[in-house]
Design an enzyme around this catalytic site. Structure first.
Site, short mmCIF file in Angstrom:
data_model
loop_
_atom_site.label_atom_id
_atom_site.label_comp_id
_atom_site.label_asym_id
_atom_site.label_seq_id
_atom_site.Cartn_x
_atom_site.Cartn_y
_atom_site.Cartn_z
N HIS A 179 0.79 -1.27 -0.06
CA HIS A 179 0.14 0.11 -0.07
C HIS A 179 0.80 1.18 0.19
O HIS A 179 2.14 1.06 0.02
CB HIS A 179 -0.95 -0.17 1.19
CG HIS A 179 -0.32 0.04 2.59
ND1 HIS A 179 0.48 -0.73 2.95
CD2 HIS A 179 -0.45 1.06 3.43
CE1 HIS A 179 1.12 -0.46 4.31
NE2 HIS A 179 0.40 0.60 4.49
N HIS A 202 -7.07 -2.17 5.91
CA HIS A 202 -6.47 -1.18 6.73
C HIS A 202 -7.01 -0.04 6.94
O HIS A 202 -6.74 1.02 7.45
CB HIS A 202 -5.17 -0.85 5.72
CG HIS A 202 -3.84 -0.42 6.42
ND1 HIS A 202 -3.71 -0.10 7.99
CD2 HIS A 202 -2.73 0.45 5.86
CE1 HIS A 202 -2.59 0.30 8.04
NE2 HIS A 202 -2.04 0.95 7.15
N ASP A 230 -0.33 -4.30 5.84
CA ASP A 230 -0.96 -3.58 7.36
C ASP A 230 -2.53 -3.76 7.03
O ASP A 230 -3.10 -3.38 6.07
CB ASP A 230 -0.97 -2.11 6.75
CG ASP A 230 0.53 -1.72 7.26
OD1 ASP A 230 1.56 -2.48 7.32
OD2 ASP A 230 0.94 -0.46 7.36
N HIS A 275 1.20 3.99 2.34
CA HIS A 275 1.80 4.54 3.31
C HIS A 275 3.25 4.97 3.09
O HIS A 275 3.89 3.85 2.59
CB HIS A 275 1.54 3.72 4.66
CG HIS A 275 0.14 4.43 5.07
ND1 HIS A 275 -0.69 3.38 5.96
CD2 HIS A 275 -0.42 5.50 5.39
CE1 HIS A 275 -1.60 4.16 6.53
NE2 HIS A 275 -1.40 5.33 6.31
N HIS A 284 6.26 -5.45 11.63
CA HIS A 284 5.30 -4.21 11.87
C HIS A 284 4.85 -3.79 13.05
O HIS A 284 3.65 -3.84 13.22
CB HIS A 284 4.21 -4.03 10.75
CG HIS A 284 3.84 -2.75 10.37
ND1 HIS A 284 3.07 -1.86 11.39
CD2 HIS A 284 3.98 -1.91 9.26
CE1 HIS A 284 2.85 -0.82 10.69
NE2 HIS A 284 3.53 -0.83 9.58
N ASP A 332 5.84 5.03 5.05
CA ASP A 332 6.89 3.99 5.68
C ASP A 332 7.12 2.79 4.90
O ASP A 332 8.24 2.22 5.09
CB ASP A 332 6.45 3.59 7.07
CG ASP A 332 4.81 3.42 7.22
OD1 ASP A 332 4.19 3.67 6.68
OD2 ASP A 332 4.71 2.10 8.16
#
Ligand SMILES: [Zn+2]
Ligand SMILES: [Zn+2]
Length: 315
Positions: free
Chosen positions: A66, A160, A184, A68, A247, A70
């Protein structure tokens, strides 16, 4: 690769947006047969690959879960450092990226952002144009997204949060063995579905303290992730040979310290009794008849790969 094991998963980064020197940004290396796949390229992915002695340019494909930051902030580094024609880079062909819709745009814009560097290095260092070229595959639903020489990767949608879409996990199959990476997600039946029959199930997790749940910010983050009890339920329903966390979202407050690893395990044990590892950067899982755990970070890096010492057998 260790001759006795041709399928392994190494956690390069087990962290979150926190710029921790112990837990780098989310990134996982899959080595299966003759291929190396990277799932997400969080902060420091190149450093971990270098520590492992894996040339950054020798990745066959990078798969994104995805958008994000990070999970993607190390992407330009993997792409461009992997292009350098030195032992730590050495890419010969295009940089292959597979991800949900939006991946093409991300890569095209990165190419635009780094146009000056690309031109300079081609003019000055004579770096090959074909090795900085991009090859992007976007997908929009569950299904096979990579298949070559017996390695099959299936993307599956996860949850998520209502706004954080798209978000996917990956199931990697090789010679009848299976590794699943949740991506996530909060507790999600699709992880259970695609996690079925996994030898190794790597799941994200979040933990905070009850007193912090009155904080709207903490509540929102927790609502995007899976609690240890819920992750335990996923493990219990899928019964992998080994369950592992990555994570690790440990939420704390100004006067409230984060939970400990021991507390994370205690919470997980409310719903799951089977084999469990709390991931660390450079923790490696060798998937054979059983799943063997090795800590490359503690025992030295490249020198430890292929040796036989310091293993913990999980059945
Ligand atoms: Zn995320
Ligand atoms: Zn994340």
């Amino acid at each position: 690769m260790n001759k006795t094991c041709d399928f392994r998963v190494t956690l390069l980064g087990t962290g979150t947006p926190i710029p921790s020197p112990e837990r780098f940004g989310p990134s996982t290396l899959i080595e299966a047969g003759d291929q190396k796949l990277l799932i997400d390229a969080g902060r420091g992915a190149t450093i971990r690959l270098y520590q492992l002695g894996v040339p950054i340019g020798h990745l066959d494909v990078v798969l994104l879960t995805h958008f994000h930051s990070d999970h993607t902030s190390g992407l330009a580094d993997v792409w461009l450092t992997g292009w350098l024609q030195s032992y730590f880079g050495d890419r010969k062909g295009p940089f292959r990226v597979v991800g949900p819709r939006g991946t093409e745009r991300l890569m095209t814009k990165l190419q635009e952002a780094y146009a000056a560097d690309i031109k300079i290095r081609m003019d000055d260092e004579k770096l090959p144009r074909e090795a900085v070229a991009l090859s992007v595959l976007e997908y929009g639903h569950d299904g096979v997204v990579h298949e070559r020489n017996g390695v099959k990767v299936i993307a599956f949608e996860v949850d998520h949060g209502d706004v954080i879409k798209p978000a996917y996990g990956y199931r990697i199959e090789y010679k009848g063995r299976v590794a699943v990476i949740s991506g996530d997600t909060r507790y999600n039946q699709n992880v259970v579905k695609y996690g079925a029959g996994a030898d190794l199930l790597v799941h994200e997790v979040a933990i905070t303290r009850p007193e912090l749940m009155s904080d709207a910010y903490i509540r929102r983050i927790m609502a995007h992730h899976t609690t240890a009890r819920d992750a335990g339920m996923v493990f219990e329903q899928t019964k992998p040979k080994l369950a592992a966390y990555t994570h690790l979202v440990f939420l704390s407050g100004p006067r409230t310290p984060p939970a400990s690893i021991a507390e994370l395990i205690i919470e997980t044990r409310q719903t799951y009794r089977g084999p469990l590892e709390v991931g660390e950067d450079l923790m490696c899982f060798e998937i054979g008849e059983t799943v063997t755990v090795r800590r490359l970070g503690l025992a030295g890096y490249a020198s430890d790969r292929g040796s036989t010492g310091g293993t913990l057998q999980m059945t």
